[in-house]
Scaffold this active site. Structure first.
Site, mmCIF file in Angstrom:
data_model
loop_
_atom_site.group_PDB
_atom_site.id
_atom_site.type_symbol
_atom_site.label_atom_id
_atom_site.label_comp_id
_atom_site.label_asym_id
_atom_site.label_seq_id
_atom_site.Cartn_x
_atom_site.Cartn_y
_atom_site.Cartn_z
ATOM 1 C CD GLU A 81 -2.903 -1.173 2.328
ATOM 2 O OE1 GLU A 81 -2.488 -0.656 3.387
ATOM 3 O OE2 GLU A 81 -3.974 -1.786 2.244
ATOM 4 C CD GLU A 112 4.725 -21.158 11.339
ATOM 5 O OE1 GLU A 112 4.852 -21.414 12.550
ATOM 6 O OE2 GLU A 112 3.765 -20.519 10.877
#
EC number: 4.2.1.126
Length: 272
Positions: A81, A112
């Site tokens: 963004e 992960e």
């Protein structure tokens, strides 16, 4: 102080399946109200990290977020963004998620758990001492994130972290840790809820404050935003009209010619 995973402790609400929709909403909202207060307690930590980010980015450095699962997605969202909001290049703020872009939409099993992969991912961006890397993990125990920060520390790259458990391994690894202690989740262990909200709030603070400090906001306006749709073009025109005495049509022409609110306003003011 011993490490306790409060994000994994049992919810203080029982028999959720027996609650009405209204009861569920009310109780979730009650828990959500506690999140901004938890963030407030961490403001000094947030400030310390942002000061480092600003200093590095003023000298041409970049900001990296690394995370897995929800935490990784939140980092990617915040990074993605920044270009449309503040007009910076796409490689100014970079979000990296364990498992690659595929993991943004679909979980990549065990991604992960690889403590070496984050450093490999960062090296693809030619990570260096001018940059800052922030590891995001609600639990504060994600190997991908901790391993990435450890390698950054070894290479004199400033590290920060955002986690929701006090004294977590991640916080102890980062140069500038941020601990937002939100407590047990409404649904036990569902850290996409309060912990995710807390991380999103902190990320908003980091990117927005940094971009303001870098001059990407004037007054309270996003004067460098990308004009990527009709809504934003209209907003840009009206921002121009607030700054200089022109009609909507003239503002539209100025914006079209110069490509940004800032450039349009500066051009007009230099002509008078």
């Amino acid at each position: 102080m011993s490490f306790i995973k409060t994000t994994e402790q049992s919810s203080k609400y029982e028999h959720l399946e027996k609650m009405s929709v209204k009861e569920l909403l009310t109780n979730i909202n009650t828990e959500d109200k506690t999140v901004p207060l938890a963030v407030e307690k961490a403001l000094s930590q947030i400030e310390a990290l942002i000061e480092q980010v600003i200093a590095k980015m003023k000298n041409g450095g970049r900001l990296f977020y690394i995370g897995a699962g929800t935490s990784g997605r939140l980092g990617v969202v915040d990074a993605s963004e920044c270009p449309p909001t503040f007009g910076v290049d796409f490689d100014t703020v970079i979000g990296i998620i364990a498992g690659g872009d595929t993991a943004i939409r679909k979980a990549v099993e065990f991604a992960e758990d690889d403590k070496n992969q984050a450093w490999k991912d960062l090296q693809e961006w030619n990570i260096n001492k001018n940059d800052v890397v922030i590891g995001i993990a609600a639990s504060g125990t994600t190997p991908y994130v901790i391993g990435g920060l450890q390698k950054c520390n070894e290479n004199d790259i400033i590290t920060g972290s955002i986690s929701c458990n006090a004294q977590s391994p991640l916080s102890q690894t980062a140069n500038y840790p941020i601990d937002v202690i939100v407590g047990p989740e409404f649904v036990t262990g569902s850290s996409r809820m309060k912990a995710g909200t807390a991380q999103k709030l902190v990320l908003n603070m980091i990117s927005t404050t940094t971009m303001i400090a870098l001059g990407k906001v004037k007054g309270n306006k996003m004067v460098d935003m990308q004009l990527s749709n009709d809504k934003l073009i209209d907003r840009g025109i009206r921002m121009i009209m607030e700054e200089i005495p022109v009609t909507y049509e003239v503002g539209a022409e100025l914006l079209k010619t110069h490509g940004s609110v800032r450039k349009a306003v500066d051009f007009f003011k230099n002509q008078v």
